[in-house]
Design an enzyme around this catalytic site. Structure first.
Site, PDB file in Angstrom:
ATOM      1  CE1 TYR A  60      -3.032  -3.030   0.253  1.00 28.64           C
ATOM      2  CE2 TYR A  60      -3.541  -2.429   2.512  1.00 28.64           C
ATOM      3  CZ  TYR A  60      -3.721  -3.256   1.426  1.00 28.64           C
ATOM      4  OH  TYR A  60      -4.597  -4.311   1.508  1.00 28.64           O
ATOM      5  CG  HIS A 118      -1.160  -8.706  -0.007  1.00 30.62           C
ATOM      6  ND1 HIS A 118      -0.795  -7.387   0.134  1.00 30.62           N
ATOM      7  CD2 HIS A 118      -2.478  -8.675  -0.299  1.00 30.62           C
ATOM      8  CE1 HIS A 118      -1.846  -6.614  -0.066  1.00 30.62           C
ATOM      9  NE2 HIS A 118      -2.877  -7.376  -0.330  1.00 30.62           N
TER      10      HIS A 118
END
Length: 321
Positions: A60, A118
């Site tokens: 992010y 992830h």
């Protein structure tokens, strides 16, 4: 007590118990695509308002701001559940602890409550988040997810990670992990909303004792998700139920409440102070409410993982928009 105050207290009080007895907050703040220079205030606002789960990830690119927001909130670290995720460029076993150290440094924390793989996709190991060759093609690397998982298990021994888990795994890849796991995944985070309920897959996790967290609970509300179908939270069924619950209840409230009522924690994202606060409500929905929502015939997966060299969602409930 007003209805809105009751819904707020519901959101504060709802937790789910993990296999080891730990309790994860039912409603948290997502930070994916939170804009630069806005993430810190979003996290600070959320924590001061009552949120106790902050969901972050290396990819992010804002973990430093997440850490600043946690620090400036004044909320004790022990009262906050912090999640982060291992990115695809650090799947080599020797890269896993280094990636964790970078995340902890950026977050300015000593430990994570939850650390997830992830994606079951391995890029070339290195600093580049999306390594490409001279022709602009992504460079992949063979790092079996079983070996990455074993490296994740070793992190538990350091005390710097308290729970490990998965994100965006299909049933085949989940089974690959379960076959080698000395420590079973505590949590699996996946896209879930009324347009993509994945009911059978969620039920399988319940039987396995693996908690499920729903991301993108508002479906195509995020502008990155181009879609030809109506906004999920504006769907007539969602709006009808929202109106039946009284003043202050929105389509977003119903989407969050649907997730929690079915036993999954949920992490809506916003950097807008008003929406951060309005999202923090939970109304236990009736069986009739749930049946009505579950009867919505639209099926759409919005996060299509276009960077993957494998069909990571193969075998799962799907939908193309």
């Amino acid at each position: 007590m007003s209805a809105e105050q009751k819904y707020f207290e519901n959101a504060q009080n709802v937790h789910f118990t993990l296999a080891d007895g730990s309790k994860i907050p039912g409603l948290g703040l997502g930070t994916w695509r939170s804009e630069p220079n806005q993430t810190k205030n979003a996290v600070k606002t959320a924590l001061q308002y009552g949120y106790r789960h902050i969901d972050a990830a290396a990819i992010y690119g804002n973990e430093d701001e997440v850490g600043d927001g946690i620090k400036e909130s004044g909320v004790p670290r022990k009262d906050i559940w912090v999640t982060s995720k291992l990115w695809c460029n650090a799947h080599a076993p020797e890269a896993v602890p280094k990636a964790l150290e970078k995340t902890l440094k950026d977050l300015k924390l000593d430990y994570l409550d939850e650390y997830l793989i992830h994606w079951p996709v391995s890029f070339k190991t290195g600093e580049d988040k999306f390594p490409k060759d001279k022709d602009g093609n992504l460079i992949y690397e063979k790092n079996p997810i079983e070996e990455t998982w074993k490296a994740m298990e070793k992190l538990l021994e350091t005390g710097k990670v308290r729970h490990i888990g998965l994100s965006n795994f299909n049933d085949t890849n989940l089974e690959r992990i379960l076959k080698v796991a000395k420590v079973k995944p505590a949590v699996h985070q996946m896209e879930l909303h009324p347009f993509l309920p994945q009911t059978e897959f969620v039920e399988k996790h319940k039987k396995l004792g693996i908690h499920v967290t729903a991301y993108s609970p508002f479906g195509n509300q995020n502008t990155i998700y181009e879609s030809k179908i109506p906004k999920l939270i504006e769907h007539e069924t969602i709006q009808k139920i929202a109106k039946s619950k009284g003043e202050g209840v929105t389509g977003a409230t119903i989407a969050v409440s649907w997730a929690i009522t079915r036993g999954t924690s949920v992490i809506p994202k916003s950097v807008n102070e008003q929406r951060i606060k309005s999202n923090f409500k939970y109304i236990p929905l009736t069986k009739e409410d749930m049946d009505e929502i579950n009867s919505i015939g639209i099926r759409a997966r919005f996060n299509q993982a276009t960077f993957s060299n494998e069909p990571v969602f193969a075998g799962l409930e799907d939908g193309r928009t």
